[in-house]
Scaffold this motif. Structure first.
Motif, PDB file in Angstrom:
ATOM      1  N   ALA A  25     -19.542  -7.649  20.667  1.00  0.00           N
ATOM      2  CA  ALA A  25     -19.115  -6.255  20.571  1.00  0.00           C
ATOM      3  C   ALA A  25     -18.912  -5.672  21.965  1.00  0.00           C
ATOM      4  CB  ALA A  25     -20.139  -5.440  19.797  1.00  0.00           C
ATOM      5  N   GLY A  26     -17.835  -4.934  22.110  1.00  0.00           N
ATOM      6  CA  GLY A  26     -17.469  -4.375  23.406  1.00  0.00           C
ATOM      7  C   GLY A  26     -16.522  -5.241  24.197  1.00  0.00           C
ATOM      8  N   GLY A  27     -16.333  -6.458  23.744  1.00  0.00           N
ATOM      9  CA  GLY A  27     -15.461  -7.391  24.451  1.00  0.00           C
ATOM     10  C   GLY A  27     -13.999  -7.210  24.085  1.00  0.00           C
ATOM     11  N   SER A  28     -13.181  -8.128  24.601  1.00  0.00           N
ATOM     12  CA  SER A  28     -11.729  -8.046  24.419  1.00  0.00           C
ATOM     13  C   SER A  28     -11.165  -9.388  23.985  1.00  0.00           C
ATOM     14  CB  SER A  28     -11.053  -7.638  25.734  1.00  0.00           C
ATOM     15  OG  SER A  28     -11.485  -6.362  26.156  1.00  0.00           O
ATOM     16  N   LEU A  29     -10.052  -9.307  23.278  1.00  0.00           N
ATOM     17  CA  LEU A  29      -9.266 -10.477  22.916  1.00  0.00           C
ATOM     18  C   LEU A  29      -7.793 -10.079  22.956  1.00  0.00           C
ATOM     19  CD1 LEU A  29     -11.099 -12.032  19.817  1.00  0.00           C
ATOM     20  CD2 LEU A  29     -10.853 -13.094  22.068  1.00  0.00           C
ATOM     21  N   ARG A  30      -6.929 -11.056  23.213  1.00  0.00           N
ATOM     22  CA  ARG A  30      -5.499 -10.809  23.107  1.00  0.00           C
ATOM     23  C   ARG A  30      -4.901 -11.806  22.125  1.00  0.00           C
ATOM     24  NH1 ARG A  30      -0.468 -10.919  27.420  1.00  0.00           N
ATOM     25  NH2 ARG A  30      -0.765 -13.173  27.244  1.00  0.00           N
ATOM     26  N   LEU A  31      -4.292 -11.284  21.093  1.00  0.00           N
ATOM     27  CA  LEU A  31      -3.605 -12.110  20.120  1.00  0.00           C
ATOM     28  C   LEU A  31      -2.135 -12.230  20.515  1.00  0.00           C
ATOM     29  CD1 LEU A  31      -5.048 -10.700  16.775  1.00  0.00           C
ATOM     30  CD2 LEU A  31      -6.011 -12.430  18.302  1.00  0.00           C
ATOM     31  N   SER A  32      -1.573 -13.393  20.240  1.00  0.00           N
ATOM     32  CA  SER A  32      -0.156 -13.621  20.485  1.00  0.00           C
ATOM     33  C   SER A  32       0.508 -14.081  19.195  1.00  0.00           C
ATOM     34  CB  SER A  32       0.042 -14.696  21.564  1.00  0.00           C
ATOM     35  OG  SER A  32      -0.529 -14.299  22.786  1.00  0.00           O
ATOM     36  N   CYS A  33       1.778 -13.737  19.060  1.00  0.00           N
ATOM     37  CA  CYS A  33       2.556 -14.169  17.902  1.00  0.00           C
ATOM     38  C   CYS A  33       3.918 -14.627  18.397  1.00  0.00           C
ATOM     39  CB  CYS A  33       2.700 -13.030  16.906  1.00  0.00           C
ATOM     40  SG  CYS A  33       3.818 -13.383  15.533  1.00  0.00           S
ATOM     41  N   ALA A  34       4.135 -15.930  18.348  1.00  0.00           N
ATOM     42  CA  ALA A  34       5.430 -16.475  18.749  1.00  0.00           C
ATOM     43  C   ALA A  34       6.366 -16.433  17.553  1.00  0.00           C
ATOM     44  CB  ALA A  34       5.263 -17.901  19.250  1.00  0.00           C
ATOM     45  N   ALA A  35       7.538 -15.839  17.759  1.00  0.00           N
ATOM     46  CA  ALA A  35       8.508 -15.672  16.679  1.00  0.00           C
ATOM     47  C   ALA A  35       9.680 -16.626  16.881  1.00  0.00           C
ATOM     48  CB  ALA A  35       9.004 -14.229  16.644  1.00  0.00           C
ATOM     49  N   PHE A  36       9.966 -17.392  15.846  1.00  0.00           N
ATOM     50  CA  PHE A  36      11.083 -18.322  15.879  1.00  0.00           C
ATOM     51  C   PHE A  36      12.094 -17.899  14.818  1.00  0.00           C
ATOM     52  CE2 PHE A  36       8.954 -21.177  18.697  1.00  0.00           C
ATOM     53  CZ  PHE A  36       7.611 -21.039  18.394  1.00  0.00           C
ATOM     54  N   GLY A  37      13.348 -17.776  15.217  1.00  0.00           N
ATOM     55  CA  GLY A  37      14.375 -17.423  14.268  1.00  0.00           C
ATOM     56  C   GLY A  37      14.433 -15.945  13.943  1.00  0.00           C
ATOM     57  N   TYR A  38      13.676 -15.133  14.692  1.00  0.00           N
ATOM     58  CA  TYR A  38      13.651 -13.698  14.412  1.00  0.00           C
ATOM     59  C   TYR A  38      14.422 -12.966  15.492  1.00  0.00           C
ATOM     60  CZ  TYR A  38      11.849  -9.022  13.440  1.00  0.00           C
ATOM     61  OH  TYR A  38      11.738  -7.701  13.135  1.00  0.00           O
ATOM     62  N   THR A  39      15.238 -12.020  15.101  1.00  0.00           N
ATOM     63  CA  THR A  39      15.995 -11.259  16.076  1.00  0.00           C
ATOM     64  C   THR A  39      15.480  -9.836  16.142  1.00  0.00           C
ATOM     65  OG1 THR A  39      17.635 -10.587  14.458  1.00  0.00           O
ATOM     66  CG2 THR A  39      18.048 -12.623  15.666  1.00  0.00           C
ATOM     67  N   TYR A  40      15.430  -9.305  17.320  1.00  0.00           N
ATOM     68  CA  TYR A  40      14.906  -7.960  17.517  1.00  0.00           C
ATOM     69  C   TYR A  40      16.000  -6.931  17.251  1.00  0.00           C
ATOM     70  CZ  TYR A  40      10.763 -10.131  19.406  1.00  0.00           C
ATOM     71  OH  TYR A  40       9.622 -10.858  19.560  1.00  0.00           O
ATOM     72  N   SER A  41      16.543  -6.969  16.044  1.00  0.00           N
ATOM     73  CA  SER A  41      17.593  -6.015  15.717  1.00  0.00           C
ATOM     74  C   SER A  41      17.296  -5.342  14.389  1.00  0.00           C
ATOM     75  CB  SER A  41      18.933  -6.740  15.642  1.00  0.00           C
ATOM     76  OG  SER A  41      18.887  -7.740  14.635  1.00  0.00           O
ATOM     77  N   SER A  42      16.050  -5.306  14.019  1.00  0.00           N
ATOM     78  CA  SER A  42      15.699  -4.798  12.700  1.00  0.00           C
ATOM     79  C   SER A  42      14.499  -3.870  12.805  1.00  0.00           C
ATOM     80  CB  SER A  42      15.416  -5.947  11.767  1.00  0.00           C
ATOM     81  OG  SER A  42      14.445  -6.769  12.332  1.00  0.00           O
ATOM     82  N   ASN A  43      13.716  -3.838  11.764  1.00  0.00           N
ATOM     83  CA  ASN A  43      12.711  -2.799  11.669  1.00  0.00           C
ATOM     84  C   ASN A  43      11.433  -3.028  12.464  1.00  0.00           C
ATOM     85  OD1 ASN A  43      14.070  -0.847  10.369  1.00  0.00           O
ATOM     86  ND2 ASN A  43      13.435  -1.397   8.332  1.00  0.00           N
ATOM     87  N   TYR A  44      10.484  -3.696  11.859  1.00  0.00           N
ATOM     88  CA  TYR A  44       9.186  -3.753  12.506  1.00  0.00           C
ATOM     89  C   TYR A  44       8.669  -5.179  12.673  1.00  0.00           C
ATOM     90  CZ  TYR A  44       9.020   1.141  11.017  1.00  0.00           C
ATOM     91  OH  TYR A  44       9.316   2.453  10.806  1.00  0.00           O
ATOM     92  N   MET A  45       7.883  -5.328  13.717  1.00  0.00           N
ATOM     93  CA  MET A  45       6.942  -6.436  13.815  1.00  0.00           C
ATOM     94  C   MET A  45       5.574  -5.819  13.948  1.00  0.00           C
ATOM     95  SD  MET A  45       8.570  -9.439  16.145  1.00  0.00           S
ATOM     96  CE  MET A  45       7.336 -10.587  15.507  1.00  0.00           C
ATOM     97  N   GLY A  46       4.602  -6.428  13.294  1.00  0.00           N
ATOM     98  CA  GLY A  46       3.301  -5.787  13.307  1.00  0.00           C
ATOM     99  C   GLY A  46       2.149  -6.749  13.117  1.00  0.00           C
ATOM    100  N   TRP A  47       0.957  -6.168  13.210  1.00  0.00           N
ATOM    101  CA  TRP A  47      -0.292  -6.888  12.992  1.00  0.00           C
ATOM    102  C   TRP A  47      -1.027  -6.252  11.829  1.00  0.00           C
ATOM    103  CZ3 TRP A  47      -1.405 -11.324  15.514  1.00  0.00           C
ATOM    104  CH2 TRP A  47      -0.722 -11.591  16.698  1.00  0.00           C
ATOM    105  N   PHE A  48      -1.512  -7.101  10.956  1.00  0.00           N
ATOM    106  CA  PHE A  48      -2.335  -6.677   9.841  1.00  0.00           C
ATOM    107  C   PHE A  48      -3.628  -7.469   9.895  1.00  0.00           C
ATOM    108  CE2 PHE A  48       0.630  -4.151   7.253  1.00  0.00           C
ATOM    109  CZ  PHE A  48       1.814  -4.429   7.920  1.00  0.00           C
TER     110      PHE A  48
END
Length: 124
Positions: free
Chosen positions: A14-37
């Protein structure tokens, strides 16, 4: 075909940090959302944060505002979630998701592409 691959989960105090990464293949940044759930055992899947790729506008759940930061690197086709000041209640499986559909950013039913998930465990 869109493929999302998460990494960066783990166990942290508790109190620490993490960084999550999500590599996207075949996805174009011309649409709505990318998100984390996230989804904890026995609980509903909940929205954590999302970003609207065309404008880079970020959205956050109240529970993570001021602690988590979502960002994207278009050159690397990668989405990030920087998580600081982690709490035990942040413990969950975290999923990266993307959608081309017209939907509310926090509505997981509106997302049609999902990663396999990465576990985050925060111990007190």
């Amino acid at each position: 075909q869109v493929q999302l691959v998460e990494s960066g989960g783990g166990s942290v105090q508790a109190g620490g940090s993490l960084r999550l990464s999500c590599a996207a293949f075949g996805y174009t940044y011309s649409s709505n959302y990318m998100g984390w759930f996230r989804q904890a055992p026995g609980k509903e899947r909940e929205a954590v944060a999302a970003i609207s790729p065309p404008g880079g506008i970020a959205y956050y759940a109240d529970s993570v505002k001021g602690r988590f930061t979502i960002s994207q690197d278009n050159a690397k086709n990668t989405l990030y979630l920087q998580m600081n000041s982690l709490k035990p209640e942040d413990t969950a499986m975290y999923y990266c998701a993307a959608t081309y559909q017209r939907t509310a950013w926090g509505d997981h039913y509106g997302y049609n592409y999902w990663g396999q998930g990465t576990q985050v465990t925060v111990v007190s």
